[in-house]
Design a protein around this motif. Structure first.
Motif, short mmCIF file in Angstrom:
data_model
loop_
_atom_site.label_atom_id
_atom_site.label_comp_id
_atom_site.label_asym_id
_atom_site.label_seq_id
_atom_site.Cartn_x
_atom_site.Cartn_y
_atom_site.Cartn_z
N PRO A 295 0.70 -1.09 -0.15
CA PRO A 295 -0.17 0.05 0.06
C PRO A 295 0.96 1.22 0.07
CG PRO A 295 -0.71 -1.52 1.85
CD PRO A 295 0.86 -2.18 1.08
N GLY A 296 0.63 2.23 -0.80
CA GLY A 296 1.18 3.49 -0.92
C GLY A 296 2.50 3.51 -1.90
N GLU A 297 2.58 2.37 -2.37
CA GLU A 297 3.80 2.15 -3.31
C GLU A 297 3.20 2.53 -4.78
OE1 GLU A 297 7.25 -0.38 -1.67
OE2 GLU A 297 5.71 -1.60 -2.63
N THR A 298 4.11 3.02 -5.85
CA THR A 298 3.60 3.58 -7.05
C THR A 298 4.53 2.93 -8.23
OG1 THR A 298 2.85 5.47 -6.23
CG2 THR A 298 2.85 5.36 -8.73
N ASP A 299 3.79 2.28 -9.05
CA ASP A 299 4.97 1.30 -10.21
C ASP A 299 5.33 2.60 -10.91
OD1 ASP A 299 5.62 -0.54 -11.87
OD2 ASP A 299 4.11 -0.01 -13.43
N GLY A 300 6.67 2.41 -11.13
CA GLY A 300 7.53 3.40 -11.85
C GLY A 300 7.92 4.44 -10.89
N VAL A 301 7.68 4.52 -9.61
CA VAL A 301 8.21 5.55 -8.81
C VAL A 301 9.06 4.65 -7.85
CG1 VAL A 301 7.66 7.27 -7.13
CG2 VAL A 301 6.47 7.01 -9.01
N ASP A 302 8.42 3.70 -7.05
CA ASP A 302 9.11 3.14 -6.11
C ASP A 302 10.05 2.01 -6.67
OD1 ASP A 302 7.94 4.35 -3.39
OD2 ASP A 302 6.07 3.88 -4.46
N TYR A 303 9.38 0.99 -7.64
CA TYR A 303 9.91 0.08 -8.35
C TYR A 303 9.11 0.00 -9.42
CZ TYR A 303 12.30 -2.13 -4.20
OH TYR A 303 12.92 -2.37 -3.08
N PHE A 304 9.64 -0.81 -10.58
CA PHE A 304 8.79 -1.15 -11.51
C PHE A 304 8.32 -2.73 -11.16
CE2 PHE A 304 11.84 1.61 -13.76
CZ PHE A 304 10.74 2.57 -14.48
N PHE A 305 7.01 -2.83 -11.10
CA PHE A 305 6.54 -3.90 -10.50
C PHE A 305 6.25 -5.03 -11.76
CE2 PHE A 305 5.57 -1.04 -7.11
CZ PHE A 305 6.05 -1.88 -5.92
N ILE A 306 6.96 -6.11 -11.88
CA ILE A 306 6.75 -6.89 -13.14
C ILE A 306 6.45 -8.53 -12.66
CG2 ILE A 306 8.22 -5.45 -14.64
CD1 ILE A 306 10.46 -7.49 -14.38
N THR A 307 5.90 -9.17 -13.51
CA THR A 307 5.83 -10.60 -13.06
C THR A 307 7.14 -11.36 -13.39
OG1 THR A 307 5.36 -11.04 -15.25
CG2 THR A 307 3.22 -10.41 -14.26
N GLU A 308 6.98 -12.35 -13.11
CA GLU A 308 8.14 -13.45 -13.07
C GLU A 308 8.66 -13.64 -14.10
OE1 GLU A 308 9.03 -17.10 -10.51
OE2 GLU A 308 8.33 -15.86 -8.78
N PRO A 309 7.76 -13.99 -15.22
CA PRO A 309 7.98 -14.41 -16.70
C PRO A 309 8.90 -12.96 -17.45
CG PRO A 309 5.92 -15.00 -16.36
CD PRO A 309 6.19 -14.39 -15.07
N GLU A 310 8.06 -11.81 -16.86
CA GLU A 310 8.67 -10.61 -17.41
C GLU A 310 10.30 -10.58 -16.99
OE1 GLU A 310 4.93 -7.54 -17.98
OE2 GLU A 310 5.66 -7.99 -15.97
N PHE A 311 10.13 -10.70 -15.58
CA PHE A 311 11.58 -10.54 -15.19
C PHE A 311 12.74 -11.78 -16.00
CE2 PHE A 311 15.19 -10.37 -12.02
CZ PHE A 311 15.00 -9.43 -11.20
N GLU A 312 12.07 -12.78 -16.04
CA GLU A 312 13.26 -13.96 -16.58
C GLU A 312 13.56 -13.64 -18.10
OE1 GLU A 312 14.23 -16.41 -15.30
OE2 GLU A 312 12.98 -16.39 -13.29
N LYS A 313 12.52 -12.92 -18.88
CA LYS A 313 12.62 -12.55 -19.95
C LYS A 313 13.54 -11.09 -20.08
CE LYS A 313 10.22 -10.91 -24.20
NZ LYS A 313 10.35 -9.41 -24.47
N MET A 314 13.55 -10.28 -19.01
CA MET A 314 14.80 -9.34 -18.93
C MET A 314 16.09 -9.82 -18.82
SD MET A 314 12.71 -6.25 -17.18
CE MET A 314 14.10 -4.96 -17.20
N ILE A 315 16.15 -10.95 -17.91
CA ILE A 315 17.55 -11.55 -17.72
C ILE A 315 17.88 -12.16 -18.85
CG2 ILE A 315 18.40 -13.58 -16.56
CD1 ILE A 315 16.48 -13.55 -14.21
N GLN A 316 17.19 -12.78 -19.72
CA GLN A 316 17.45 -13.58 -20.93
C GLN A 316 18.05 -12.49 -22.01
OE1 GLN A 316 17.20 -16.81 -21.51
NE2 GLN A 316 16.24 -17.06 -19.45
N GLU A 317 17.67 -11.41 -22.06
CA GLU A 317 18.04 -10.20 -22.79
C GLU A 317 18.88 -9.38 -22.16
OE1 GLU A 317 14.27 -8.01 -23.23
OE2 GLU A 317 13.26 -9.57 -24.72
#
Ligand code: 5GP
Length: 210
Positions: A46-68
Motif C-alpha cells: 500500500p502506498g507504493e507506485t509503479d514506476g516510482v518506488d519500483y517497476f513491479f513486473i511478473t516473474e516471466p517478465e523478469f525472466e525475459k529481461m534476464i535472458q535479454e
C-alpha cells in the motif's frame, strides 16, 4: 572517457533502517542526483507506485529481461526477484547526473565488480530493538514475514564491513546530512574530478614536473 559521467553510489541497509526515506531526502535536498528504480517481482505494498518506488513486473517478465541481458545485477531477496536495469543506469550516468542505487549486499558486490569506482554506503539502524519496532510499525507484512525480515536484516547487517561508508540512522536529520556529505565528498574524489577536469589537471601536473 565520458567527461560527463556521473558518480555511482550504492546504498544498502536492512529493511526497516530507513534507507528509502534517506535516499528520497538526498534527492530532494541535493542537485544533480537521482535515485535508480529497480525492477521487482514483489507485490506492491500500500502506498507504493509503479514506476516510482519500483517497476513491479511478473516473474516471466523478469525472466525475459534476464535472458535479454537487461540486468546489470539481480538477486533473490525474501523469495522475490530484484534487479537493476543496465540501460537506466548508463542513461542517467551518461548525462553527468550522480545516481543512488538501493540494493542488497549481493547486488552491491556485483556492481562493485563492474564499476570499481562505485561509492558504497551502509545504513545501520540504531539497535536491533529499533529495527524490530520499525518493521512492526510498518504493518505492511504479516507476523511470519516480519520474523523472516528480522532474520534477513541481521544477515544483511553482517556484511556492513564491505562498504566504504557507514551511516547510523538514529536521528533522521543527522543521517540525511551525513549522506549528503558523502555525496559531496564523492564528487571531490580525484578520479571523479579527472572525468571533467582532465585537460586542466594534466596540464598543471606536467608544468609542475618541468
Ligand atoms: P523491499 O522489498 O523492502 O523494498 O527491499 C528488499 C531488499 O531488496 C532490500 O534489501 C533492497 O535493498 C533490495 N533491493 C531493492 N532493489 C534491488 C535491486 O535492484 N537489486 C538487488 N540486488 N537488491 C535490491
Amino acid at each position: 572517457m565520458n567527461t560527463k559521467a556521473g558518480n555511482l553510489l550504492i546504498i544498502s541497509a536492512p529493511s526497516g533502517a530507513g534507507k528509502t526515506s534517506l535516499v528520497h531526502g538526498v534527492v530532494k535536498r541535493m542537485q544533480n542526483i537521482a535515485a535508480s528504480i529497480s525492477h521487482t517481482t514483489r507485490p506492491r505494498r500500500p502506498g507504493e507506485t509503479d514506476g516510482v518506488d519500483y517497476f513491479f513486473i511478473t516473474e516471466p517478465e523478469f525472466e525475459k529481461m534476464i535472458q535479454e541481458g537487461e540486468f546489470l545485477e539481480y538477486a533473490q531477496v525474501f523469495g522475490n526477484l530484484y534487479g537493476t536495469s543496465r540501460t537506466q543506469i548508463d542513461r542517467i550516468l551518461d548525462t553527468g547526473i550522480d545516481l543512488l542505487v538501493e540494493l542488497d549486499w549481493q547486488g552491491a558486490r556485483s556492481i562493485r565488480d563492474i564499476y570499481p569506482d562505485t561509492v558504497s554506503i551502509f545504513v545501520m539502524p540504531p539497535s536491533e530493538k529499533a529495527l524490530r519496532e520499525r518493521l512492526v510499525a510498518r504493518r505492511m507484512d504479516q507476523k511470519e514475514i516480519i520474523q523472516q525480515r528480522m532474520q534477513a536484516a541481521m544477515s544483511e547487517i553482517s556484511h556492513y564491513r564491505e562498504y566504504e561508508f557507514l551511516v547510523i540512522n538514529d536521528d533522521f536529520e543527522r543521517a540525511l546530512q551525513e549522506l549528503c556529505l558523502i555525496v559531496g565528498a564523492s564528487r571531490l574524489k580525484t578520479a571523479s574530478q579527472r572525468k571533467s577536469l582532465r585537460q586542466i589537471l594534466d596540464r598543471m601536473a606536467s608544468e609542475d614536473s618541468v
